[in-house]
Design a protein around this motif. Structure first.
Motif, PDB file in Angstrom:
ATOM      1  N   LYS A   1      47.934  39.309  27.905  1.00 35.21           N
ATOM      2  CA  LYS A   1      47.078  38.378  27.179  1.00 35.21           C
ATOM      3  C   LYS A   1      45.944  37.961  28.120  1.00 35.21           C
ATOM      4  CE  LYS A   1      50.819  36.520  24.326  1.00 35.21           C
ATOM      5  NZ  LYS A   1      50.376  37.261  23.133  1.00 35.21           N
ATOM      6  N   ARG A   2      44.841  37.524  27.547  1.00 36.78           N
ATOM      7  CA  ARG A   2      43.692  37.173  28.385  1.00 36.78           C
ATOM      8  C   ARG A   2      44.053  36.115  29.413  1.00 36.78           C
ATOM      9  NH1 ARG A   2      39.129  39.433  30.317  1.00 36.78           N
ATOM     10  NH2 ARG A   2      37.911  37.781  31.314  1.00 36.78           N
ATOM     11  N   SER A   3      44.870  35.164  29.029  1.00 39.70           N
ATOM     12  CA  SER A   3      45.235  34.077  29.933  1.00 39.70           C
ATOM     13  C   SER A   3      46.085  34.547  31.101  1.00 39.70           C
ATOM     14  CB  SER A   3      45.989  32.987  29.156  1.00 39.70           C
ATOM     15  OG  SER A   3      47.168  33.529  28.569  1.00 39.70           O
ATOM     16  N   GLU A   4      46.646  35.750  30.995  1.00 41.43           N
ATOM     17  CA  GLU A   4      47.520  36.276  32.039  1.00 41.43           C
ATOM     18  C   GLU A   4      46.783  37.145  33.059  1.00 41.43           C
ATOM     19  OE1 GLU A   4      51.512  36.656  29.193  1.00 41.43           O
ATOM     20  OE2 GLU A   4      50.208  38.394  29.512  1.00 41.43           O
ATOM     21  N   VAL A   5      45.508  37.470  32.793  1.00 43.56           N
ATOM     22  CA  VAL A   5      44.757  38.348  33.687  1.00 43.56           C
ATOM     23  C   VAL A   5      44.379  37.589  34.956  1.00 43.56           C
ATOM     24  CG1 VAL A   5      42.682  39.768  33.944  1.00 43.56           C
ATOM     25  CG2 VAL A   5      43.857  39.643  31.733  1.00 43.56           C
ATOM     26  N   PRO A   6      44.661  38.140  36.147  1.00 45.42           N
ATOM     27  CA  PRO A   6      44.291  37.461  37.398  1.00 45.42           C
ATOM     28  C   PRO A   6      42.788  37.200  37.481  1.00 45.42           C
ATOM     29  CG  PRO A   6      45.795  39.277  37.842  1.00 45.42           C
ATOM     30  CD  PRO A   6      45.415  39.385  36.399  1.00 45.42           C
ATOM     31  N   THR A   7      42.435  36.035  38.001  1.00 42.88           N
ATOM     32  CA  THR A   7      41.035  35.610  38.054  1.00 42.88           C
ATOM     33  C   THR A   7      40.148  36.621  38.761  1.00 42.88           C
ATOM     34  OG1 THR A   7      41.718  33.287  38.054  1.00 42.88           O
ATOM     35  CG2 THR A   7      39.487  33.776  38.842  1.00 42.88           C
ATOM     36  N   GLU A   8      40.641  37.234  39.834  1.00 45.73           N
ATOM     37  CA  GLU A   8      39.805  38.153  40.608  1.00 45.73           C
ATOM     38  C   GLU A   8      39.410  39.406  39.833  1.00 45.73           C
ATOM     39  OE1 GLU A   8      44.137  38.891  42.063  1.00 45.73           O
ATOM     40  OE2 GLU A   8      42.876  37.193  41.396  1.00 45.73           O
ATOM     41  N   HIS A   9      40.069  39.652  38.708  1.00 41.04           N
ATOM     42  CA  HIS A   9      39.733  40.806  37.884  1.00 41.04           C
ATOM     43  C   HIS A   9      38.858  40.429  36.693  1.00 41.04           C
ATOM     44  CE1 HIS A   9      43.715  42.604  39.524  1.00 41.04           C
ATOM     45  NE2 HIS A   9      42.693  42.858  40.333  1.00 41.04           N
ATOM     46  N   THR A  10      38.391  39.190  36.666  1.00 41.00           N
ATOM     47  CA  THR A  10      37.565  38.715  35.546  1.00 41.00           C
ATOM     48  C   THR A  10      36.159  38.388  36.035  1.00 41.00           C
ATOM     49  OG1 THR A  10      38.159  36.383  35.845  1.00 41.00           O
ATOM     50  CG2 THR A  10      39.589  37.728  34.429  1.00 41.00           C
ATOM     51  N   TRP A  11      35.211  38.393  35.098  1.00 43.84           N
ATOM     52  CA  TRP A  11      33.844  38.014  35.455  1.00 43.84           C
ATOM     53  C   TRP A  11      33.714  36.493  35.492  1.00 43.84           C
ATOM     54  CZ3 TRP A  11      31.456  41.043  30.783  1.00 43.84           C
ATOM     55  CH2 TRP A  11      31.986  40.571  29.578  1.00 43.84           C
ATOM     56  N   LYS A  12      32.734  36.014  36.236  1.00 42.09           N
ATOM     57  CA  LYS A  12      32.572  34.576  36.457  1.00 42.09           C
ATOM     58  C   LYS A  12      31.485  34.040  35.531  1.00 42.09           C
ATOM     59  CE  LYS A  12      31.985  31.196  40.184  1.00 42.09           C
ATOM     60  NZ  LYS A  12      31.546  31.003  41.598  1.00 42.09           N
ATOM     61  N   LEU A  13      31.875  33.748  34.291  1.00 46.22           N
ATOM     62  CA  LEU A  13      30.906  33.265  33.310  1.00 46.22           C
ATOM     63  C   LEU A  13      30.465  31.823  33.592  1.00 46.22           C
ATOM     64  CD1 LEU A  13      32.179  34.801  29.950  1.00 46.22           C
ATOM     65  CD2 LEU A  13      30.634  35.747  31.669  1.00 46.22           C
TER      66      LEU A  13
ATOM     67  N   ASP B   1      30.986  38.908  43.998  1.00 43.19           N
ATOM     68  CA  ASP B   1      30.670  37.662  43.295  1.00 43.19           C
ATOM     69  C   ASP B   1      31.118  37.656  41.838  1.00 43.19           C
ATOM     70  OD1 ASP B   1      29.531  36.890  45.676  1.00 43.19           O
ATOM     71  OD2 ASP B   1      27.475  37.354  45.059  1.00 43.19           O
ATOM     72  N   ARG B   2      32.034  38.554  41.510  1.00 42.98           N
ATOM     73  CA  ARG B   2      32.667  38.598  40.183  1.00 42.98           C
ATOM     74  C   ARG B   2      31.665  38.804  39.051  1.00 42.98           C
ATOM     75  NH1 ARG B   2      35.971  33.511  39.384  1.00 42.98           N
ATOM     76  NH2 ARG B   2      36.230  34.453  37.333  1.00 42.98           N
ATOM     77  N   TRP B   3      30.852  39.833  39.215  1.00 39.26           N
ATOM     78  CA  TRP B   3      29.993  40.244  38.110  1.00 39.26           C
ATOM     79  C   TRP B   3      30.806  41.026  37.071  1.00 39.26           C
ATOM     80  CZ3 TRP B   3      24.829  42.729  40.256  1.00 39.26           C
ATOM     81  CH2 TRP B   3      24.206  41.824  41.133  1.00 39.26           C
ATOM     82  N   ILE B   4      31.978  41.531  37.467  1.00 43.53           N
ATOM     83  CA  ILE B   4      32.661  42.571  36.697  1.00 43.53           C
ATOM     84  C   ILE B   4      33.962  42.055  36.079  1.00 43.53           C
ATOM     85  CG2 ILE B   4      33.612  44.915  36.782  1.00 43.53           C
ATOM     86  CD1 ILE B   4      31.937  45.320  39.369  1.00 43.53           C
ATOM     87  N   ASP B   5      34.172  42.351  34.787  1.00 44.04           N
ATOM     88  CA  ASP B   5      35.448  42.112  34.112  1.00 44.04           C
ATOM     89  C   ASP B   5      36.156  43.464  34.041  1.00 44.04           C
ATOM     90  OD1 ASP B   5      36.630  39.623  32.593  1.00 44.04           O
ATOM     91  OD2 ASP B   5      37.246  41.411  31.480  1.00 44.04           O
ATOM     92  N   VAL B   6      37.259  43.629  34.754  1.00 44.78           N
ATOM     93  CA  VAL B   6      37.731  44.959  35.144  1.00 44.78           C
ATOM     94  C   VAL B   6      38.661  45.624  34.133  1.00 44.78           C
ATOM     95  CG1 VAL B   6      38.862  46.277  36.970  1.00 44.78           C
ATOM     96  CG2 VAL B   6      37.522  44.247  37.559  1.00 44.78           C
ATOM     97  N   TYR B   7      39.743  44.973  33.764  1.00 39.11           N
ATOM     98  CA  TYR B   7      40.836  45.660  33.070  1.00 39.11           C
ATOM     99  C   TYR B   7      40.929  45.317  31.586  1.00 39.11           C
ATOM    100  CZ  TYR B   7      42.442  46.574  37.836  1.00 39.11           C
ATOM    101  OH  TYR B   7      42.532  46.985  39.146  1.00 39.11           O
ATOM    102  N   GLU B   8      41.565  46.206  30.849  1.00 36.65           N
ATOM    103  CA  GLU B   8      41.840  45.961  29.432  1.00 36.65           C
ATOM    104  C   GLU B   8      42.872  44.854  29.290  1.00 36.65           C
ATOM    105  OE1 GLU B   8      43.007  48.466  25.374  1.00 36.65           O
ATOM    106  OE2 GLU B   8      43.585  49.250  27.335  1.00 36.65           O
ATOM    107  N   ASN B   9      42.689  44.006  28.289  1.00 37.15           N
ATOM    108  CA  ASN B   9      43.725  43.050  27.913  1.00 37.15           C
ATOM    109  C   ASN B   9      43.802  42.990  26.396  1.00 37.15           C
ATOM    110  OD1 ASN B   9      41.197  40.980  28.908  1.00 37.15           O
ATOM    111  ND2 ASN B   9      41.992  40.613  26.858  1.00 37.15           N
ATOM    112  N   GLU B  10      44.749  42.274  25.897  1.00 40.84           N
ATOM    113  CA  GLU B  10      44.965  42.204  24.461  1.00 40.84           C
ATOM    114  C   GLU B  10      43.718  41.683  23.745  1.00 40.84           C
ATOM    115  OE1 GLU B  10      47.844  39.326  22.120  1.00 40.84           O
ATOM    116  OE2 GLU B  10      49.007  40.943  23.038  1.00 40.84           O
TER     117      GLU B  10
END
Length: 638
Positions: free
Chosen positions: A48-60, A386-395
């Protein structure tokens, strides 16, 4: 109408982010990975989106710190919009015109930020109602702003030509010179104030076909489970489809292929209605704006002659024997009596497999792009860090890959990463988009920074070409080299031949509709199937199921867009060759291209940097490279 920054671009283009992957309409665009913290997660257990580690998400948060900040800017735009009426009837003096343009820029940038933030949050989880609501709010606000400012262009163009020419030459308006020149060029297609206001009001309606398809394709459409090579029931998703097509087991490939198109076939009437509505919308705009055809309208905004489009199709038709030769080679390497559509992504080198983690992919991309110099490398590293990138697939995450963002904030990249070569090239591709935006935004004022879509695929594909050259030169293993050559040849097949086939499909269906024919599911499937037969040749068993592929291509809702992948690939081939052969002088020209944004017409920007797309020559040069790849593969497989 490039000069109407968010008011045109946002309303017409932004529901498909402005820099989509060149493979975004390929099955390979639906990349996904389920390896987090070095453990393999089954495809049926997406996080689920809430379970994705922060370092693999973009910094909106770099756009808006929180919802309160978004709401505050929303209210600011609402207030600023009311000021637009103060300029109505007063755009006959340089001072008032300058102030009006400055207001338009301020409002446009704020809307861009509002929409990008909301839509990218929605793409994280397409089923999240909060961000669906925010996206709709931003879209509706942009329509209201469009209505409020709809008087600007027709009022300026109602002025005598000599006064308009005086504005173009006025030093006070130097920052808006290209804008005014563009307005003058568009004069024949701009309507009266009343008519422009009416068109602005139908902005929401014009997005309906694309919105309906997007929700059906990304949120509602569910594929069945299929059996893998071990007989286990596994989930088929947008993200896993390419994985199945790359499976060495032919039965698995066939099952995935048939399951996908059987699923789309069940929705063919609904999707055909959406696509038909989109074509009808295009015809409406072309008619009211006095263009001879939808194609001419679509190319006019970038000031691209229709000959560029038809030359592409004609030149690729000349080169179809090369694609047929590649199909013969693929059939030979697979050792099959007939090559089927579900064999096009099958690995040709069974003994060689490239597993590339995301961390390895980042470093390899950086190494491959060293010819572009230190400044480019530093900007690339900033994107990683600097977390420009949202990396992995999630639900419920949006499928595919893209780069997007808003002026004044760094770009963003959405991926659905897997540990394979394809995903590494996607990273290189999307960071090419991102750094094109980064250089344009940091070199130019807002109004001139936004490059056209015609240029969008050049930087991304140049990155891919440089990365491929690096990998091929580093390789000493014949099996690895054959693997890489196959991958590169498939890039030509998918990005040049396939996208040109898409472009020809769009051209045909719009011409048929303009002649009064109804675009029924049967007609769409017939046209699409016949094109597949023409492009793939006699060595290919063109499975009947492929006739439904038109139903899964999101780019068809951003009409006459995909040809730019083929022209962009050709321009990138030329740029990469110059960079590798000439060194610093070519790098300087290329970085100048990246920093040019939309400050001139696209054809001119490329020509200044050393690539003339008004000629079929770059396409022929790309085809010569494709021929060399085939010859190398044939030598390695004797």
């Amino acid at each position: 109408m490039k000069y109407r920054k968010s008011l045109f671009v946002l309303l017409v283009l932004s529901l498909i982010p402005s820099s989509l992957s060149a493979q975004a309409s390929e099955p390979g665009a639906d990349w996904s990975i389920h390896q987090l913290h070095q453990r393999r997660i089954p495809m049926s257990q997406l996080l689920k989106r809430s379970e994705v580690p922060t370092e693999h998400t973009w910094k909106l948060e770099d756009l808006f710190a929180d919802q309160k900040a978004w709401d505050q800017e929303y209210e600011e735009v609402t207030s600023l919009t009311k000021k637009a009426s103060e300029f109505q009837g007063k755009l006959n003096k340089p001072e008032s015109l300058k102030a009006c343009f400055e207001l338009e820029d301020e409002v446009s940038l704020k809307i861009e930020r509002l929409f990008v933030y909301a839509r990218m949050h929605q793409d994280e989880d397409t089923a999240n109602p909060t961000y669906q609501n925010l996206s709709q709010k931003a879209q509706k606000l942009s329509v209201r702003v469009g209505e409020a400012l709809s008087f600007v262009t027709p009022e300026i163009l109602s002025l005598p030509d000599d006064q308009l020419d005086a504005f173009i030459a006025d030093e006070q308006l130097s920052a808006f010179k290209f804008t005014l020149e563009e307005m003058k060029r568009e004069k024949a297609h701009v309507l009266s104030k009343t008519e422009e206001a009416l068109l602005a009001q139908v902005g929401n309606l014009s997005q309906a076909p694309q919105t309906i398809f997007s929700m059906l394709n990304n949120a509602d459409l569910k594929f069945p489970k299929i059996k893998d090579e071990h007989g286990n029931e596994v989930e088929l998703t947008h993200g896993s489809y390419i994985q199945f097509l790359e499976n060495p087991n032919r039965e698995v490939r066939e099952r995935a292929f048939k399951a996908v198109y059987e699923t789309y076939s069940k929705q063919k009437n609904t999707i055909a209605a959406a696509l038909n509505a989109n074509v009808t919308k295009n015809m409406f705009y072309a008619n009211v704006r006095k263009y001879p055809s939808v194609m001419e309208m679509s190319l006019y905004g970038d000031n691209i002659p229709t000959d560029v489009y038809t030359n592409l199709v004609d030149t690729i038709h000349e080169s179809l024997p090369l694609l047929h030769r590649y199909m013969d080679l693929r059939k030979k390497l697979l050792g099959v009596d007939q090559l089927h559509m579900y064999d096009l992504f099958a690995p040709l080198v069974d003994e060689y497999k490239m597993d590339i983690t995301y961390e390895e992919a980042k470093q390899t991309v950086k190494d491959g792009l060293k010819p572009l110099g230190k400044d480019y490398a530093d900007a690339l590293q900033a994107g990683y860090d600097d977390r420009w990138i949202d990396v992995y697939e999630n639900e419920n995450k949006r499928s595919g890959a893209y780069s997007w963002g808003a002026y004044g904030t760094h770009p963003y990249v959405l991926l659905n990463h897997k540990d394979n070569l394809n995903s590494m090239f996607t990273l290189a591709h999307e960071m090419g988009h991102a750094l094109h935006s980064y250089y344009s935004d940091t070199s130019l004022p807002y109004r001139d920074a936004q490059y056209t879509i015609f240029l969008a695929e050049v930087a991304s594909t140049t990155n891919e070409a440089l990365l491929m050259d690096y990998l091929l030169n580093k390789s000493t293993d014949p099996k690895e080299k054959l693997y890489l050559l196959t991958y590169y040849a498939d890039q030509f097949r998918t990005t040049v031949f396939r996208q040109t086939m898409f472009a020809e499909f769009e051209k045909i269906i719009h011409e048929r509709a303009e002649e009064g024919e109804a675009l029924t599911p049967q007609l769409l499937s017939e046209i699409y199937y016949d094109l597949n037969v023409k492009y793939h040749g006699n060595s290919m068993a063109v499975d009947k199921d492929i006739e439904m592929e038109w139903a899964r291509i999101p780019h068809f809702y951003n009409s006459f867009y995909v040809y730019k992948y083929a022209t962009g690939f050709s321009a990138a081939t030329s740029f990469s060759k110059q960079i590798l052969e000439e060194g610093q002088p070519a790098v300087d020209r290329y970085l100048g291209f990246l920093k040019s944004g939309g400050s001139d017409y696209s054809i001119n920007i490329l020509k200044k940097a050393g690539v003339d797309m008004s000629s079929p020559q770059p396409i022929r040069e790309a085809m010569s490279v494709f021929k060399e790849l085939i010859e190398q593969m044939e030598q390695l497989t004797k």
